[in-house]
Design an enzyme around this catalytic site. Structure first.
Site, PDB file in Angstrom:
ATOM      1  N   SER A 105       0.787  -1.234   0.000  1.00  0.00           N
ATOM      2  CA  SER A 105       0.000   0.000   0.000  1.00  0.00           C
ATOM      3  C   SER A 105       0.813   1.275   0.000  1.00  0.00           C
ATOM      4  O   SER A 105       0.241   2.358  -0.101  1.00  0.00           O
ATOM      5  CB  SER A 105      -0.955   0.006   1.197  1.00  0.00           C
ATOM      6  OG  SER A 105      -2.037  -0.866   0.964  1.00  0.00           O
ATOM      7  N   LYS A 108       0.098   3.655  -2.738  1.00  0.00           N
ATOM      8  CA  LYS A 108      -1.001   4.624  -2.665  1.00  0.00           C
ATOM      9  C   LYS A 108      -0.483   6.061  -2.603  1.00  0.00           C
ATOM     10  O   LYS A 108      -1.236   7.004  -2.854  1.00  0.00           O
ATOM     11  CB  LYS A 108      -1.892   4.324  -1.462  1.00  0.00           C
ATOM     12  CG  LYS A 108      -2.740   3.057  -1.615  1.00  0.00           C
ATOM     13  CD  LYS A 108      -3.646   2.869  -0.402  1.00  0.00           C
ATOM     14  CE  LYS A 108      -4.639   1.717  -0.589  1.00  0.00           C
ATOM     15  NZ  LYS A 108      -4.016   0.395  -0.440  1.00  0.00           N
ATOM     16  N   SER A 163      -6.100   2.832   4.587  1.00  0.00           N
ATOM     17  CA  SER A 163      -5.580   2.221   3.366  1.00  0.00           C
ATOM     18  C   SER A 163      -6.667   1.450   2.640  1.00  0.00           C
ATOM     19  O   SER A 163      -6.431   0.373   2.088  1.00  0.00           O
ATOM     20  CB  SER A 163      -4.400   1.296   3.685  1.00  0.00           C
ATOM     21  OG  SER A 163      -3.547   1.161   2.584  1.00  0.00           O
TER      22      SER A 163
END
Length: 407
Positions: A105, A108, A163
Site C-alpha cells: 500500500s 497509494k 488504506s
C-alpha cells in the site's frame, strides 16, 4: 469501534479472479528477476546491475553511507531502505534503494500524487457496485457502501488512514476507471524519475509485475508532501467516517494504521513525525515510508520488507533510521540525490556545491540510465509543518492488532 458486515457475491467472484491472478505473483517476480515471497528463499540477494539513478553509490549492493557519517544502526534486516533529506534532496544512506520489490500500500502515495489534485474535496459521489470492479480478494477496506453518497474528503480519509482499497477504487472510478488511473500513475512515476516502478493496480495489491523501490517510493512521498492537502491527510491520526446500515447511519471512528504516528500497540509516537504510508501484502512483506521534521530539517525514511519477523519490526527499523538520519544530517557527505531528473548544466562534470550549515558540501549527480528490469479530525502533526505519512491499512473490520493478508 464499529464492525462492518459486507457480503457481496459479485465482489466475491471478482475477488476470486484477482486472487488467482495474484497467486502467480511469486513465479512472475522470480522469472522477472525480482524477489520471491518472504517464505520462498532463506537468503535473498539484490539483483545484479541495479539502477544508478541519483548516484553511482545507489546502485551498489549492501549498505552505503557517506564520509563522516556515524555508524549505521545495528540489526537492520530490511531488504531495501533509504534515508534522505526532503528539503535538499540529499540521500544520506541507503541499502539496495533501486531493488524493484512489491510495494504493497505504499504505492497509494503515487495514487494520491496522481488523483488527489483532480477533484475538489467537497465534491460528492454516489457509490455504485461497479465502482469496486477489479478490487482484489482480502483487500483492506474502510467500509465504503454502495448506494451511499460520500464527499471526496471522506474517501481520501479512507485511503490515508485505513488504506481502504474500496475508497481507492471509488476514486479511480471517478477518475475514469482503473485502467486509465493506472496509466496516469505510470506517467506520473515517469515524470518524477521513478524508473524502478511498474504500476498494475492503483491500490498496491499484489499483482504480477507490480514493483517499486525505496528510491521511487521516497520520490512519491516527497512529491506528495508538497501538497498541503496530502500533508493534512497523511498526518491525520483519528477521524470520523460516514456510517452505513451496520452502524445505523452513525459515523464511526477510524484510526491511522501508521503506528509511529498514533503510537498505538506500544510502538510509541515518533516526535516530529509527519506521517506518510505503511503497507503489507504476502509478497511485499511490511513496507513503510515515514517523514519527520526536527530542527528545521525534514527527513524521509523508506523501509521495504524486513526479514526479521519481530512484532512491528518495520517501525523499529524506521525509528532507528530516522534517529540516525537526524544525527547525520548536515554532518556527512551525501551519497546521492533525489533530484536526478532535474536538468543538469553543461558543466555537469564540475558539480556545484550546496553547503549545509555545519556540514559537508554536497555535489550534483547527473541522472543515469535506469536498468530495465467532511469529517472531524484529530492530528498529531507538529505546528507549522506541512507534510506527513500515510497510514497503513486495515480491513473492513477495524481492529488495530490484527494483521491482514493484503494492505
Amino acid at each position: 469501534m464499529q464492525l462492518h458486515d459486507r457480503v457481496r457475491s459479485s465482489r466475491t467472484v471478482r475477488g476470486t479472479v484477482a486472487t488467482a491472478a495474484a497467486a502467480t505473483v511469486v513465479l512472475s517476480m522470480t522469472a522477472a528477476g525480482h524477489a520471491p515471497s518472504p517464505s520462498g528463499s532463506p537468503v535473498r540477494q539484490p539483483p545484479a546491475g541495479m539502477s544508478t539513478v541519483g548516484g553511482e553509490a545507489l546502485g551498489r549492493p549492501g549498505p552505503q553511507k557517506g564520509a563522516g557519517a556515524p555508524a549505521l544502526p545495528g540489526g537492520l534486516s530490511a531488504l531495501s531502505w533509504m534515508v534522505s533529506d526532503a528539503d535538499t534532496g540529499q540521500v544520506l544512506a541507503a541499502q539496495n534503494p533501486h531493488w524493484a520489490l512489491p510495494p504493497a500500500s505504499t504505492l497509494k502515495t503515487l495514487f494520491a500524487d496522481t488523483v488527489l489534485p483532480k477533484f475538489p474535496q467537497d465534491a460528492t459521489h454516489k457509490v455504485v457496485e461497479s465502482d469496486f470492479d477489479g478490487m482484489g480478494a482480502g483487500s483492506s477496506e474502510v467500509g465504503v457502501m454502495p448506494g451511499q453518497t460520500y464527499s471526496v474528503s471522506d474517501l481520501w480519509l479512507g485511503v490515508f488512514l485505513r488504506s481502504g482499497n474500496d475508497a481507492v477504487h471509488v476514486l479511480a472510478a471517478m477518475n475514469g476507471g482503473v485502467a486509465s488511473t493506472v496509466q496516469q500513475m505510470q506517467t506520473q512515476a515517469d515524470t518524477l524519475g521513478a524508473k524502478d516502478t511498474h504500476v498494475v493496480s492503483p491500490d498496491g495489491y499484489d499483482m504480477p509485475g507490480q514493483v517499486s523501490s525505496a528510491y521511487d517510493l521516497t520520490l512519491f512521498a516527497r512529491d506528495g508532501l508538497k501538497n498541503p492537502v496530502f500533508a493534512k491527510f497523511c498526518s491525520t491520526a483519528i477521524a470520523k467516517f460516514p456510517g452505513g446500515p451496520s452502524t445505523k447511519g452513525k459515523p464511526f471512528e477510524i484510526d491511522n494504521t501508521n503506528r509511529l504516528l498514533t503510537g498505538f500497540d506500544g510502538v510509541g509516537h515518533y516526535t516530529g513525525l509527519l506521517g506518510v504510508k505503511n503497507g503489507y501484502t504476502t509478497n511485499a512483506g511490511n513496507t513503510l515510508i515515514e517523514a519527520a521534521r526536527r530542527d528545521g530539517h525534514t527527513l524521509l525514511v523508506t523501509v521495504m520488507n524486513p526479514q526479521s519477523h519481530a512484532y512491528d519490526e518495520v517501525y523499529h527499523e524506521a525509528r532507528a533510521l530516522l534517529d540516525w538520519g537526524f544525527a547525520a544530517d548536515g554532518h556527512t557527505a551525501p551519497i546521492g540525490t533525489l533530484d536526478a531528473t532535474k536538468s543538469t548544466s553543461t558543466d555537469a562534470t564540475h558539480p556545484t556545491t550546496a553547503a549545509r550549515p555545519g556540514g559537508t558540501s554536497a555535489g550534483t549527480w547527473p541522472a543515469a540510465a535506469s536498468k530495465p528490469a467532511g469529517s472531524s479530525t484529530t492530528t498529531y502533526a507538529a505546528a507549522g509543518v506541512a507534510a506527513v505519512l500515510l497510514a497503513g491499512t486495515a480491513g473492513t473490520v477495524v481492529v488495530r492488532r490484527r494483521r491482514r493478508r493484503s494492505r
